[in-house]
Write a protein that holds these residues in place. Structure first.
Motif, PDB file in Angstrom:
ATOM      1  N   LEU A  56       0.772  -1.293  -0.259  1.00 48.31           N
ATOM      2  CA  LEU A  56       0.076  -0.175   0.134  1.00 48.31           C
ATOM      3  C   LEU A  56       0.951   1.126   0.187  1.00 48.31           C
ATOM      4  O   LEU A  56       2.297   1.394   0.132  1.00 48.31           O
ATOM      5  CB  LEU A  56      -0.826   0.039   1.095  1.00 48.31           C
ATOM      6  CG  LEU A  56      -1.959  -1.462   0.872  1.00 48.31           C
ATOM      7  CD1 LEU A  56      -2.594  -1.119   2.431  1.00 48.31           C
ATOM      8  CD2 LEU A  56      -2.931  -1.443   0.200  1.00 48.31           C
ATOM      9  N   PRO A  57       0.651   2.978  -0.602  1.00 47.51           N
ATOM     10  CA  PRO A  57       0.725   3.264  -0.705  1.00 47.51           C
ATOM     11  C   PRO A  57       1.376   4.026   0.709  1.00 47.51           C
ATOM     12  O   PRO A  57       0.317   3.823   1.364  1.00 47.51           O
ATOM     13  CB  PRO A  57       0.841   4.387  -1.884  1.00 47.51           C
ATOM     14  CG  PRO A  57      -0.580   3.977  -1.674  1.00 47.51           C
ATOM     15  CD  PRO A  57      -0.557   2.737  -1.431  1.00 47.51           C
ATOM     16  N   VAL A  58       2.485   5.193   0.786  1.00 49.04           N
ATOM     17  CA  VAL A  58       2.977   5.519   2.156  1.00 49.04           C
ATOM     18  C   VAL A  58       2.900   7.196   1.763  1.00 49.04           C
ATOM     19  O   VAL A  58       2.411   8.077   1.948  1.00 49.04           O
ATOM     20  CB  VAL A  58       3.731   5.669   2.547  1.00 49.04           C
ATOM     21  CG1 VAL A  58       4.302   6.290   3.837  1.00 49.04           C
ATOM     22  CG2 VAL A  58       3.756   3.663   3.316  1.00 49.04           C
ATOM     23  N   HIS A  59       3.562   7.319   0.534  1.00 47.06           N
ATOM     24  CA  HIS A  59       4.021   8.653  -0.041  1.00 47.06           C
ATOM     25  C   HIS A  59       4.115   8.345  -1.090  1.00 47.06           C
ATOM     26  O   HIS A  59       4.014   7.428  -2.376  1.00 47.06           O
ATOM     27  CB  HIS A  59       5.143   8.930   0.606  1.00 47.06           C
ATOM     28  CG  HIS A  59       6.522   8.574   0.341  1.00 47.06           C
ATOM     29  ND1 HIS A  59       7.651   8.924   0.006  1.00 47.06           N
ATOM     30  CD2 HIS A  59       6.743   7.191   0.652  1.00 47.06           C
ATOM     31  CE1 HIS A  59       8.690   8.855  -0.948  1.00 47.06           C
ATOM     32  NE2 HIS A  59       8.108   7.268   0.729  1.00 47.06           N
ATOM     33  N   ARG A  60       4.366   9.733  -1.960  1.00 46.07           N
ATOM     34  CA  ARG A  60       4.809   9.694  -3.911  1.00 46.07           C
ATOM     35  C   ARG A  60       5.473  10.749  -3.989  1.00 46.07           C
ATOM     36  O   ARG A  60       6.354  11.278  -3.997  1.00 46.07           O
ATOM     37  CB  ARG A  60       3.031  10.088  -4.404  1.00 46.07           C
ATOM     38  CG  ARG A  60       2.984  10.990  -4.380  1.00 46.07           C
ATOM     39  CD  ARG A  60       1.458  11.757  -4.601  1.00 46.07           C
ATOM     40  NE  ARG A  60       0.546  10.967  -4.038  1.00 46.07           N
ATOM     41  CZ  ARG A  60      -0.426  10.765  -5.185  1.00 46.07           C
ATOM     42  NH1 ARG A  60      -1.018  11.390  -6.457  1.00 46.07           N
ATOM     43  NH2 ARG A  60      -2.029  10.500  -4.107  1.00 46.07           N
ATOM     44  N   LEU A  61       6.045  10.432  -5.617  1.00 41.24           N
ATOM     45  CA  LEU A  61       7.297  11.254  -5.943  1.00 41.24           C
ATOM     46  C   LEU A  61       6.804  11.478  -7.166  1.00 41.24           C
ATOM     47  O   LEU A  61       6.008  10.994  -7.977  1.00 41.24           O
ATOM     48  CB  LEU A  61       8.386  10.110  -6.391  1.00 41.24           C
ATOM     49  CG  LEU A  61       9.610   9.799  -5.314  1.00 41.24           C
ATOM     50  CD1 LEU A  61      10.275   8.995  -5.342  1.00 41.24           C
ATOM     51  CD2 LEU A  61       9.839  10.027  -4.556  1.00 41.24           C
ATOM     52  N   ASP A  62       6.842  12.754  -7.654  1.00 41.80           N
ATOM     53  CA  ASP A  62       6.432  13.015  -8.917  1.00 41.80           C
ATOM     54  C   ASP A  62       6.470  11.991  -9.950  1.00 41.80           C
ATOM     55  O   ASP A  62       7.824  11.090  -9.727  1.00 41.80           O
ATOM     56  CB  ASP A  62       7.244  14.443  -9.314  1.00 41.80           C
ATOM     57  CG  ASP A  62       6.685  15.374  -8.413  1.00 41.80           C
ATOM     58  OD1 ASP A  62       5.671  15.119  -8.127  1.00 41.80           O
ATOM     59  OD2 ASP A  62       7.104  16.404  -8.492  1.00 41.80           O
ATOM     60  N   MET A  63       5.936  11.843 -11.057  1.00 43.84           N
ATOM     61  CA  MET A  63       6.133  11.464 -12.277  1.00 43.84           C
ATOM     62  C   MET A  63       7.804  11.395 -12.387  1.00 43.84           C
ATOM     63  O   MET A  63       8.265  10.305 -13.111  1.00 43.84           O
ATOM     64  CB  MET A  63       5.293  11.566 -12.880  1.00 43.84           C
ATOM     65  CG  MET A  63       5.471  10.594 -14.611  1.00 43.84           C
ATOM     66  SD  MET A  63       3.282  10.351 -15.508  1.00 43.84           S
ATOM     67  CE  MET A  63       4.288   9.310 -16.503  1.00 43.84           C
TER      68      MET A  63
END
Length: 223
Positions: free
Chosen positions: A59-66
């Motif tokens: 499951l995701p916790v944070h993201r990075l820009d594409m």
């Protein structure tokens, strides 16, 4: 536990799994791949989907820009996700980025403390907004200076204290030093000349959400 060959019999395409155990996964995302699915049938391929094909409970916790590459954390199961989300909210997860920026960035180190808000006229652009923006703080350190004049480039280490959308990109642009290849915040010629955004999530540190021991991971900067 140690990552074993049998854990990744079919590795997620285009994604390097740096670490996996019963609680979390650390993946290395390439530039050009979404972190999470977006609107539209053609925008469902992403790092989370590719990892879930191998680890269904990821499951995701944070993201990075594409356009950003580098290290990203995923939790295994809802309880680990809750614990890791709390760690991010309490700012006890450390992140270090590296970027190449246009020009000779002035002081060897410093802070950028400028509030950010969405630009209502140009989604998904963000802008510095002193009236309605949310506080955003970035610490930076110059690593290397190259060239002079209009061809000058600075390699800089970045440590975001807050985690606003496009924070590093807008903060560097606000200093007059946009990131090389940034299609949103650099001059158009930069994106034409440079094949990717030169921003990489190079290191991450955290307290293990289950065992409560410190962990640290690094990813080689690809530019």
């Amino acid at each position: 536990m140690e990552l074993r060959d049998t854990d990744l019999a079919v590795p997620p395409p285009g994604v390097v799994i740096v670490y996996v155990d019963e609680a979390l996964i650390v993946a290395d995302k390439p530039s050009g791949l979404l972190s999470m699915p977006a609107r539209g049938e053609d925008r469902q391929d992403c790092l989370v989907a590719r990892v879930q094909a191998q680890f269904a409970d990821a499951l995701p916790v944070h993201r990075l820009d594409m356009a950003t590459s580098g290290l990203i954390l995923l939790a295994r199961g809802a309880e680990m996700q809750r614990r890791m989300n709390l760690a991010f909210e309490q700012r006890i997860v450390g992140k270090r980025y590296e970027a190449l920026v246009h020009g000779d960035l002035g002081p060897d180190a410093g802070e950028i403390d400028l509030p950010l808000a969405a630009d209502p006229q140009r989604n998904p652009h963000q802008i510095v907004d002193l009236q309605r923006g949310r506080r955003a703080l970035t610490r930076y350190r110059v690593v290397e200076r190259r060239g002079a004049g209009p061809d000058a480039v600075t390699r800089v280490e970045l440590k975001p204290v807050t985690g606003r959308t496009h924070q590093l990109r807008v903060h560097l642009q606000s200093l007059g030093h946009p990131i090389l290849g940034d299609p949103l915040y650099a001059p158009p010629a930069s994106a034409v000349r440079h094949r990717r955004l030169h921003l990489h999530a190079a290191a991450i540190t955290l307290i293990h959400p289950q065992r409560r021991v410190p962990l640290g991971f690094e990813s080689a900067v690809p530019f």
